[in-house]
Design an enzyme around this catalytic site. Structure first.
Site, PDB file in Angstrom:
ATOM      1  N   SER A  74       0.853  -1.191   0.000  1.00  0.00           N
ATOM      2  CA  SER A  74       0.000   0.000   0.000  1.00  0.00           C
ATOM      3  C   SER A  74       0.886   1.237   0.000  1.00  0.00           C
ATOM      4  O   SER A  74       1.740   1.391   0.877  1.00  0.00           O
ATOM      5  CB  SER A  74      -0.887   0.003   1.248  1.00  0.00           C
ATOM      6  OG  SER A  74      -1.358   1.320   1.486  1.00  0.00           O
ATOM      7  N   GLY A 130     -16.502   8.893   4.160  1.00  0.00           N
ATOM      8  CA  GLY A 130     -17.828   8.403   3.791  1.00  0.00           C
ATOM      9  C   GLY A 130     -18.035   8.355   2.298  1.00  0.00           C
ATOM     10  O   GLY A 130     -19.168   8.420   1.814  1.00  0.00           O
ATOM     11  N   SER A 132     -16.894   5.791   0.521  1.00  0.00           N
ATOM     12  CA  SER A 132     -16.758   4.363   0.205  1.00  0.00           C
ATOM     13  C   SER A 132     -15.366   3.949  -0.234  1.00  0.00           C
ATOM     14  O   SER A 132     -15.210   3.189  -1.192  1.00  0.00           O
ATOM     15  CB  SER A 132     -17.763   3.936  -0.873  1.00  0.00           C
ATOM     16  OG  SER A 132     -19.029   3.941  -0.329  1.00  0.00           O
ATOM     17  N   SER A 134     -13.589   1.936   1.364  1.00  0.00           N
ATOM     18  CA  SER A 134     -13.440   0.488   1.601  1.00  0.00           C
ATOM     19  C   SER A 134     -14.119  -0.321   0.496  1.00  0.00           C
ATOM     20  O   SER A 134     -13.545  -1.289  -0.006  1.00  0.00           O
ATOM     21  CB  SER A 134     -13.959   0.097   2.987  1.00  0.00           C
ATOM     22  OG  SER A 134     -15.318   0.386   3.117  1.00  0.00           O
ATOM     23  N   ASP A 178     -22.938   0.487  -1.360  1.00  0.00           N
ATOM     24  CA  ASP A 178     -21.615   1.026  -1.701  1.00  0.00           C
ATOM     25  C   ASP A 178     -20.900   0.143  -2.716  1.00  0.00           C
ATOM     26  O   ASP A 178     -20.353   0.623  -3.715  1.00  0.00           O
ATOM     27  CB  ASP A 178     -20.750   1.174  -0.449  1.00  0.00           C
ATOM     28  CG  ASP A 178     -21.380   2.107   0.558  1.00  0.00           C
ATOM     29  OD1 ASP A 178     -22.315   2.836   0.180  1.00  0.00           O
ATOM     30  OD2 ASP A 178     -20.945   2.103   1.720  1.00  0.00           O
TER      31      ASP A 178
END
Ligand code: GLA
Length: 394
Positions: A74, A130, A132, A134, A178
């Site tokens: 990452s 918020g 999305s 993830s 999502d």
């Protein structure tokens, strides 16, 4: 393509070269984040939602290996994690690696991965805002693996697999919105989704002189997952109550506003309020889809404002910062509507704004919001949204 998009591709190529050598034969995939235009907390009640993808997301450069090693780095977290494909151990729930390796493990369990791979992940989504990040990470992982291992997977099955990862590897009992938006949302369209049947339609977003403006409150949603699961439980309490009266009732989708008025006395105050929100919000989504299709943007804006009021007072997932952002937007000439978007407790607002009013809105927010909360809001205009898939490096 936007500058940010090109910067992401450069960052990935650099990260890949650093960890794994030249990136020439790597495949690059992106999955966008999403903003929900309307339909909040309706997905987990079998209801309607209308999100759309945005122009920021998660990017992955990936290449198959000839052995069974899985190696993923990452850029954002400056971390490289590796293991043998058949020797998986669960990462900490909610960590970046829990989303990535949750997807890898679920695909391995389905027999779809016949070896290892190496990959670099980066993104330009504001984490915890918020939007999305993830879901975009899960979807980008699934689509990138599909590309390099060459297996077929129906997009809706990919969505379900990613939602399962969120439940089982990140411990958030989210609805399906999502992952659906990030995987299936299309350029220049919003996604009108029936979360019960999973039927969906791409609704053209033709806003003329108006723009979608996303504002991050810069409040991180620290309490979000426990509060989210609590809201889900309160909705379930209401469903069980109404199902005792009518066994046909399976979710709040089946409950009418009249039923709450007539038979809601025995419910806790919270369960009653939550029901009221979900029932009215479902209707607002239907009305908003009709308004968008017929170009009635003022009506669309009015529904956004109603949605915010209901999320603030009945569902109680807003916060003082989001309320102020919405209030300041509503009081600015040229703003048709504004509401919190996503799970709440911080994160972002979404507003419908005349293009000539964007500058004055930005100035008002920078001055008045910062004066009250000592936070600088991140304001961005959604110029063009993206869709999930492989990218050409040309
Ligand atoms: C989060 C969840 C979604 C949805 C929204 C609220 O984003 O992941 O499933 O429930 O909150 O509308």
């Amino acid at each position: 393509m936007t500058v940010a998009h090109d910067a992401m591709i450069r960052s990935l190529a650099g990260g890949f070269a650093m960890h794994f050598g030249k990136a020439d034969d790597a495949t690059i995939v992106m999955a966008p984040g999403r903003v929900n235009l309307i339909g909040e907390y309706t997905d987990l009640n079998d209801g309607y939602v209308m999100p759309m993808t945005i122009d920021r997301g998660i990017y992955i450069a990936i290449r198959k290996r000839s052995d069974n090693r899985v190696r993923v780095a990452s850029v954002r977290y400056d971390e490289l994690i590796e293991y043998e494909l058949d020797n998986f151990s669960r990462p900490k729930p909610g960590s970046w690696s829990s989303y990535v390796f949750g997807v890898v493990e679920e695909l391995r369990l389905r027999g779809l991965l016949d070896g290892g791979f190496e990959a670099v992940v980066d993104g330009n989504l504001n984490l915890g805002a918020g939007l999305s990040s993830s879901a975009a990470l899960e979807v980008a992982t699934a689509v990138s693996l599909q590309q390099v291992f060459g297996f077929e997977m129906d997009p809706v099955d990919t969505v379900k697999l990613c939602q399962h990862v969120e439940h089982s590897y990140a411990n958030v009992l989210c609805g399906i919105m999502d992952q659906f938006a990030c995987r299936i949302g299309k350029k220049d369209h919003a996604l009108f989704l029936d979360c019960r049947s999973l039927k969906y339609e791409n609704v053209p977003v033709a806003l003329g002189d108006h723009r979608i403006v996303i504002v991050s409150s810069e409040v991180k949603r620290s309490l979000a997952s426990s509060a989210y699961n609590a809201r889900r439980a309160e909705c379930q309490e209401a469903v069980e109550h109404f199902a005792r009266l009518d066994p046909g009732i399976q979710s709040l989708r089946d409950v009418s506003a009249d039923m709450v008025e007539e038979n809601g006395d025995e419910l806790s105050v919270n369960a009653r309020r939550r029901s009221r929100h979900v029932i009215a919000e479902n209707q607002r989504v239907l009305d908003a889809v009709a308004a968008l299709r017929s170009g009635k943007l003022a009506e669309f804006g009015r529904l956004m404002i109603e949605s915010h009021r209901s999320l603030r007072d009945d569902f109680e997932v807003s916060c003082a910062e989001l309320d102020l952002l919405v209030r300041l937007a509503k009081n600015t000439d040229g703003v048709l509507g504004s509401r919190m978007t996503g799970a709440g407790f911080g994160g972002c607002t979404v507003s419908l704004v005349h293009k000539d009013a964007v500058a004055s809105l930005t100035e008002t927010l920078n001055t008045d919001y910062s004066a009250r909360f000592d936070l600088t809001p991140d304001v961005f205009v959604l110029e063009r949204n993206l869709e999930a898939g492989p990218l050409s490096l040309a």
